[in-house]
Write a protein that holds these residues in place. Sequence first.
Motif, PDB file in Angstrom:
ATOM      1  N   ILE A   1     -23.877 -22.533  14.725  1.00 36.00           N
ATOM      2  CA  ILE A   1     -24.385 -23.519  13.771  1.00 36.00           C
ATOM      3  C   ILE A   1     -25.351 -22.853  12.794  1.00 36.00           C
ATOM      4  O   ILE A   1     -25.300 -23.099  11.583  1.00 36.00           O
ATOM      5  N   VAL A   2     -26.216 -21.994  13.315  1.00 35.59           N
ATOM      6  CA  VAL A   2     -27.172 -21.298  12.445  1.00 35.59           C
ATOM      7  C   VAL A   2     -26.440 -20.368  11.481  1.00 35.59           C
ATOM      8  O   VAL A   2     -26.760 -20.317  10.285  1.00 35.59           O
ATOM      9  N   GLU A   3     -25.478 -19.626  11.990  1.00 37.00           N
ATOM     10  CA  GLU A   3     -24.719 -18.720  11.119  1.00 37.00           C
ATOM     11  C   GLU A   3     -23.983 -19.484  10.024  1.00 37.00           C
ATOM     12  O   GLU A   3     -23.950 -19.049   8.860  1.00 37.00           O
ATOM     13  N   ALA A   4     -23.406 -20.637  10.367  1.00 39.71           N
ATOM     14  CA  ALA A   4     -22.719 -21.452   9.360  1.00 39.71           C
ATOM     15  C   ALA A   4     -23.710 -21.997   8.337  1.00 39.71           C
ATOM     16  O   ALA A   4     -23.401 -22.084   7.145  1.00 39.71           O
ATOM     17  N   SER A   5     -24.906 -22.345   8.790  1.00 40.46           N
ATOM     18  CA  SER A   5     -25.941 -22.833   7.872  1.00 40.46           C
ATOM     19  C   SER A   5     -26.312 -21.759   6.861  1.00 40.46           C
ATOM     20  O   SER A   5     -26.473 -22.038   5.662  1.00 40.46           O
ATOM     21  N   ILE A   6     -26.431 -20.517   7.327  1.00 37.74           N
ATOM     22  CA  ILE A   6     -26.800 -19.414   6.441  1.00 37.74           C
ATOM     23  C   ILE A   6     -25.685 -19.137   5.432  1.00 37.74           C
ATOM     24  O   ILE A   6     -25.956 -18.912   4.243  1.00 37.74           O
TER      25      ILE A   6
ATOM     26  N   LEU B   1     -27.896 -27.932   2.217  1.00 35.87           N
ATOM     27  CA  LEU B   1     -28.011 -27.948   3.673  1.00 35.87           C
ATOM     28  C   LEU B   1     -28.121 -29.372   4.208  1.00 35.87           C
ATOM     29  O   LEU B   1     -29.180 -30.003   4.141  1.00 35.87           O
ATOM     30  N   THR B   2     -27.037 -29.862   4.749  1.00 38.54           N
ATOM     31  CA  THR B   2     -27.003 -31.146   5.443  1.00 38.54           C
ATOM     32  C   THR B   2     -26.195 -30.965   6.716  1.00 38.54           C
ATOM     33  O   THR B   2     -25.387 -30.037   6.835  1.00 38.54           O
ATOM     34  N   MET B   3     -26.420 -31.846   7.665  1.00 45.63           N
ATOM     35  CA  MET B   3     -25.657 -31.792   8.911  1.00 45.63           C
ATOM     36  C   MET B   3     -24.160 -31.929   8.611  1.00 45.63           C
ATOM     37  O   MET B   3     -23.328 -31.232   9.209  1.00 45.63           O
ATOM     38  N   ARG B   4     -23.827 -32.808   7.698  1.00 47.72           N
ATOM     39  CA  ARG B   4     -22.415 -33.056   7.390  1.00 47.72           C
ATOM     40  C   ARG B   4     -21.757 -31.812   6.817  1.00 47.72           C
ATOM     41  O   ARG B   4     -20.644 -31.442   7.220  1.00 47.72           O
ATOM     42  N   LYS B   5     -22.447 -31.118   5.897  1.00 50.26           N
ATOM     43  CA  LYS B   5     -21.847 -29.942   5.281  1.00 50.26           C
ATOM     44  C   LYS B   5     -21.742 -28.774   6.263  1.00 50.26           C
ATOM     45  O   LYS B   5     -20.780 -28.004   6.219  1.00 50.26           O
ATOM     46  N   VAL B   6     -22.736 -28.632   7.126  1.00 47.95           N
ATOM     47  CA  VAL B   6     -22.658 -27.567   8.133  1.00 47.95           C
ATOM     48  C   VAL B   6     -21.508 -27.850   9.084  1.00 47.95           C
ATOM     49  O   VAL B   6     -20.749 -26.943   9.462  1.00 47.95           O
ATOM     50  N   ALA B   7     -21.357 -29.112   9.472  1.00 52.29           N
ATOM     51  CA  ALA B   7     -20.245 -29.478  10.352  1.00 52.29           C
ATOM     52  C   ALA B   7     -18.908 -29.183   9.686  1.00 52.29           C
ATOM     53  O   ALA B   7     -17.977 -28.665  10.324  1.00 52.29           O
ATOM     54  N   ALA B   8     -18.802 -29.484   8.391  1.00 47.19           N
ATOM     55  CA  ALA B   8     -17.567 -29.200   7.661  1.00 47.19           C
ATOM     56  C   ALA B   8     -17.300 -27.703   7.616  1.00 47.19           C
ATOM     57  O   ALA B   8     -16.147 -27.250   7.711  1.00 47.19           O
ATOM     58  N   GLU B   9     -18.361 -26.914   7.488  1.00 46.73           N
ATOM     59  CA  GLU B   9     -18.238 -25.452   7.477  1.00 46.73           C
ATOM     60  C   GLU B   9     -17.649 -24.959   8.796  1.00 46.73           C
ATOM     61  O   GLU B   9     -16.888 -23.983   8.827  1.00 46.73           O
ATOM     62  N   LEU B  10     -17.977 -25.652   9.868  1.00 45.10           N
ATOM     63  CA  LEU B  10     -17.510 -25.272  11.201  1.00 45.10           C
ATOM     64  C   LEU B  10     -16.203 -25.961  11.595  1.00 45.10           C
ATOM     65  O   LEU B  10     -15.607 -25.628  12.617  1.00 45.10           O
ATOM     66  N   GLY B  11     -15.802 -26.943  10.802  1.00 44.58           N
ATOM     67  CA  GLY B  11     -14.587 -27.673  11.127  1.00 44.58           C
ATOM     68  C   GLY B  11     -14.741 -28.635  12.289  1.00 44.58           C
ATOM     69  O   GLY B  11     -13.798 -28.858  13.049  1.00 44.58           O
ATOM     70  N   VAL B  12     -15.971 -29.211  12.432  1.00 41.86           N
ATOM     71  CA  VAL B  12     -16.219 -30.175  13.500  1.00 41.86           C
ATOM     72  C   VAL B  12     -16.828 -31.431  12.903  1.00 41.86           C
ATOM     73  O   VAL B  12     -17.191 -31.476  11.723  1.00 41.86           O
ATOM     74  N   HIS B  13     -16.985 -32.464  13.719  1.00 43.26           N
ATOM     75  CA  HIS B  13     -17.629 -33.684  13.261  1.00 43.26           C
ATOM     76  C   HIS B  13     -19.137 -33.504  13.328  1.00 43.26           C
ATOM     77  O   HIS B  13     -19.665 -32.816  14.214  1.00 43.26           O
ATOM     78  N   ALA B  14     -19.864 -34.123  12.409  1.00 40.44           N
ATOM     79  CA  ALA B  14     -21.312 -33.950  12.335  1.00 40.44           C
ATOM     80  C   ALA B  14     -22.014 -34.327  13.633  1.00 40.44           C
ATOM     81  O   ALA B  14     -23.019 -33.714  14.009  1.00 40.44           O
ATOM     82  N   THR B  15     -21.502 -35.322  14.330  1.00 39.70           N
ATOM     83  CA  THR B  15     -22.157 -35.732  15.579  1.00 39.70           C
ATOM     84  C   THR B  15     -22.131 -34.628  16.630  1.00 39.70           C
ATOM     85  O   THR B  15     -22.968 -34.622  17.540  1.00 39.70           O
ATOM     86  N   SER B  16     -21.205 -33.685  16.505  1.00 35.50           N
ATOM     87  CA  SER B  16     -21.128 -32.582  17.466  1.00 35.50           C
ATOM     88  C   SER B  16     -22.337 -31.667  17.387  1.00 35.50           C
ATOM     89  O   SER B  16     -22.657 -30.952  18.352  1.00 35.50           O
TER      90      SER B  16
END
Length: 236
Positions: free
Chosen positions: A33-38, A49-64
Amino acid sequence: MTEPSGAAAEGRSVFTRPAKPPRRQPGLSRDRIVEASIVLLDREGPASLTMRKVAAELGVHATSLYWHVERREDLVDLAVDHVLAPEAAAPLAQLDWDATVREVACRLYAAFTRHPWAALFAGTRPAIGPNALVLAGQLISALAATGATERDQAIAGTAVSNFVLGAATAAAGAQAMGLSDPESPQAKEVFARVSAVAETPDSHRIWQSFFDEGLELLLTGIRVRLDAADAGSGRS
């Protein structure tokens, strides 16, 4: 001792909250998660930087994400400390106090200018992550070696830290305004007003030279203050 609740709990740093037990979720961890945020921050800047965009970067749902980080501020703190890791891990030579202060200050500036968003965030959040504390400890140890009073050490350390952060923030702001390209109209207009650097073709060197010379000026001031303190105490 009872755990804080409500506003007190929400205000605690990700570095001081008790760690949660690992959760079995293939492919997802706090480190990822940190690496995707960077990656996101480097590409799109701090506003991205939002939870939703980081989740999209990882290909998961934000709640994860919420098992691993509770809020956006956690992402900020973890990302800033992560980019300081290479500087904190690098061995530090046994140098005189001023050379050590210079080295630590240059490492901090290098990390912040590699990731301009980090300087902008670091000015608004307490730097208490493990890597930040390593670098702070090196700075404190170097200043303690001067034999100065604790007050003078604190003043000198704060001055150096504030200078590094201010210089890196200025460089980040210049980049955001398009001044990183010396051929841009904005850069030409600004540089034309600064006669000392008007003919310098590389704008990165301009900000680096301002930092280097400003740091030397600051170190000179610290030496003068320490020498005056020595003279006043009769130690010299």
